[in-house]
Design a protein around this motif. Structure first.
Motif, short mmCIF file in Angstrom:
data_model
loop_
_atom_site.label_atom_id
_atom_site.label_comp_id
_atom_site.label_asym_id
_atom_site.label_seq_id
_atom_site.Cartn_x
_atom_site.Cartn_y
_atom_site.Cartn_z
N VAL B 348 0.48 -7.95 4.58
CA VAL B 348 -0.50 -6.83 4.28
C VAL B 348 -1.73 -7.03 3.87
N LEU B 351 -5.75 -4.87 5.13
CA LEU B 351 -4.74 -3.44 4.24
C LEU B 351 -5.74 -3.76 2.67
N ASP B 355 -3.59 0.95 0.26
CA ASP B 355 -2.98 1.23 1.62
C ASP B 355 -1.89 0.68 0.62
N ARG B 356 -1.98 -0.69 0.36
CA ARG B 356 -1.20 -1.83 -0.31
C ARG B 356 -0.35 -1.08 -0.89
N LEU B 359 2.33 1.24 -0.05
CA LEU B 359 3.24 0.73 0.90
C LEU B 359 4.35 0.37 0.12
N ARG B 390 -2.57 4.94 8.66
CA ARG B 390 -2.46 3.72 9.21
C ARG B 390 -1.85 2.69 8.94
N LEU B 391 -0.21 2.94 7.58
CA LEU B 391 0.97 2.01 7.83
C LEU B 391 1.50 2.18 9.00
N ARG B 394 0.29 0.30 12.09
CA ARG B 394 0.39 -1.18 11.61
C ARG B 394 2.19 -0.86 11.76
N LEU B 396 4.56 -0.20 9.81
CA LEU B 396 5.27 -0.27 8.03
C LEU B 396 5.35 0.55 7.22
N ALA B 397 6.02 1.57 8.72
CA ALA B 397 6.15 2.70 8.18
C ALA B 397 6.73 3.88 8.70
N ARG B 406 9.75 2.81 4.24
CA ARG B 406 8.94 1.83 4.99
C ARG B 406 9.62 1.32 5.69
#
Lengths: 408, 408
Positions: B348, B351, B355-356, B359, B390-391, B394, B396-397, B406
């Motif tokens: 994280v 981020l 965004d955190r 997530l 954005r996630l 990265r 993350l999603a 996730r």
């Protein structure tokens, strides 16, 4: 076997004598003794338990079968060891003398075979009292448990607890409820006192004692207990002359719970007899209420514990107690069982009152989780979880991943 | 539009000014205002709400869509009527003056775009505060709600309630818990006092006030509130100069609940602000405890009511409160922030705060659609859609036809 009389006439002398003998001989929650009684009837049970004759092979088979039905394995019914246990008392056994001693104290001895035996005691199953020694108007014995409330608590109560009890028991008694308690100092004393003063029920109050019926124990309550005798009932399962032991107190509590629609614990310490009464009531699916108090007072610690553990509902006044005893929408059900679950009487016949309430609270189409049912039905966690299984067994409820609902 | 900063730096002046203006202009739980803010960001929302320009057709479409996603029909977002409502305050609106007034009182103004905005407030969804005016060490603002406990109760508390609160808040604070309360007389006062004396947390205590941050209200608590400011935090969502109204008190309670892992109500009357805090906590799925007391004291009636209604668990001492706050087996998770998002801290890093939050709101196995994420994460549609991309970049999603989840 002991067939119940088909006409409402008192039990015969043989049965009464035998039960009086068993009362003296065995502890009322000794599984072996109670299985012997349930399987073979009082006369044979006493003959065997008192060592007057050996058990016959056929009788032993019946005993073991009765044990299995009650959930006891053959090794848990060790008759040989039980006979050793009973032998000491068997020597001087004289039930006729016990009945005579009771009569001298103005007492009588009621047995389950009598037509006026309190029906509600059957909920104790195997551990229904062998018999009940009583004083007061015998005609009141069959008072309806559905209109009786147990009000119990610590002997060393606080002024707060005493005041609450006087208010609560007085208000309940003035509305026609029979106040059942244990005749002890403290909360019990206040409960009987208020009920005697305000009571309109028949009887206004009942004291279930842990000592022999010929004694008015504790001494300081003698006058009060004479008042209970005059207007209501004194009951005990202990034989005349018995002194109260801690064990007797705890066993006695199951009778208080069984004779009432619900139990209110006004004050109780962390470990106390009142807690024990509440657990008996919970086990019988009778609702339990607990009155809160100061968290600094040890006298309320047991009440708070019952609420935290989900064994009791917090109650603060007489209306909340009445709500506990007659949950919303079930006041009618108490008089008309057919309406309780919205179906024919056959569906709910044989269901306990809390199970009927639970059935009523189950949704028909949506699903409900047990924690929600606890809130909606106003039942304890134990009642809801146990009740759901019982309803499921009868095909009245079904479970899915989303929760429970009623089966049509 | 307000793109979230990718590095942890404070929000720009425009955003801060706009939010300060909205703080003054609208009530913090006005759905139309909050939808305007969520859909269009603070700068555009203020321009429109203050009547400086009309809403554009495209903006209106976004607003209605955001409303629909949050469960509001077009008729519930009556911008015309809202503008009439806001017009009175819009005339004299001067957010720069509010910021200056705050600065004169030694206060600052934190906004959700700031990297130290308390994460837990996102649980309020649409009704996250527009901004928070604060006094005390700004560096403490991001105190972990997982180690904070709200201790609240009546202003007109009893000596009993005051004593319990001193004990309880002192014990919690000495174990490192931040005690959050409302700065009022009575229970709040005792909670802050004990936490200041015993506290080892950072901060030991936080007061969320209902009046402007430049006032230390009520007057009798001025010295206490100066103590809270010195060691902890004073927070308010009300603009400088605001006087406390009943409405403000009730709305303020949602912030107290959101900033804490759980809420303990020590004393509350049948209808009270503390009850309201408890219901906010319940609505946020934060556990609520209530301390019992005498059934004769009106000061405990609200606590008993919460327990009876199933909204609160009965608690009698600090151990029972801790059990409530850290249910069995979860104690470890609360102390290690890296565990909060289910992964190592590195994941994280870098981020933005929104965004955190996003997530965190993403399910691991199920799938979630953006409209649901808007509600769950309390972010704007734009923040959610931008954040998901954005996630995803990265790793993350990930998205499928059923929605987003996730990636581990």
């Amino acid at each position: 076997m002991h067939p119940a009389p088909s006409a409402p006439r008192p039990a015969g002398d043989g049965v009464r004598l035998a039960r009086a003998g068993l009362c003296r001989l065995v502890e009322p929650t000794d599984p072996t003794a109670m299985l012997l009684l349930a399987a073979l009837g009082p006369v044979a049970a006493l003959e065997i338990a008192a060592g007057r004759r050996a058990i016959r092979a056929a009788e032993h088979t019946v005993l073991v079968r009765a044990g299995a039905e009650a959930g006891y394995g053959p090794r848990q019914i060790d008759l040989r060891r039980a006979l050793e246990r009973w032998a000491g008392r068997a020597a001087g056994l004289d039930p006729a003398a016990d009945l005579a001693a009771a009569a001298r104290a103005g007492a009588w001895f009621a047995v389950p075979e009598d037509p006026d035996w309190p029906e509600a005691l059957a909920d104790l199953g195997l551990f229904q009292p062998i018999g009940l020694w009583g004083r007061g108007r015998r005609g009141l014995l069959r008072f309806p448990a559905g209109r009786a409330v147990a009000v119990v608590g610590s002997r060393d109560c606080s002024g707060y607890g005493r005041g609450i009890t006087l208010d609560l028991a007085g208000a309940l008694a003035s509305r026609g409820w029979t106040v059942v308690s244990g005749g002890a100092y403290g909360i019990d004393q206040a409960a009987h006192t208020a009920a005697l003063a305000a009571g309109t029920g028949a009887p206004p109050t009942v004291s279930v004692m842990a000592c022999g019926i010929d004694r008015l124990y504790p001494g300081g309550n003698e006058k009060l207990l004479r008042g209970v005798e005059a207007a209501g009932l004194l009951l005990s399962e202990a034989s005349p002359g018995c002194t109260p032991s801690r064990y007797r107190f705890l066993q006695r509590n199951r009778i208080i719970a069984a004779l009432s629609a619900g139990t209110v614990v006004v004050e109780a310490r962390w470990r106390s007899g009142a807690q024990n009464t509440a657990h008996h009531a919970d086990g019988l699916s009778r609702p339990v209420g607990a009155v809160p108090g100061s968290v600094l007072a040890g006298t309320s610690a047991g009440c708070h514990r019952l609420v935290r553990e989900g064994s009791a509902v917090l109650v603060t006044d007489v209306d909340e107690v009445l709500e506990l005893l007659q949950p919303l929408g079930t006041a009618a059900a108490a008089t008309d069982p057919a309406d309780a679950a919205g179906g024919p009487a056959a569906v709910v016949d044989g269901l306990s009152q809390p199970d009927r309430v639970l059935l009523d609270a189950l949704p028909l189409s949506a699903r409900s989780r047990p924690d929600r049912l606890v809130r909606v039905a106003g039942l304890s966690v134990r009642e809801v979880l146990g009740g759901l299984r019982r309803l499921e067994e009868r095909g009245l409820a079904e479970e899915s991943e989303e929760g429970w609902r009623r089966r049509r």
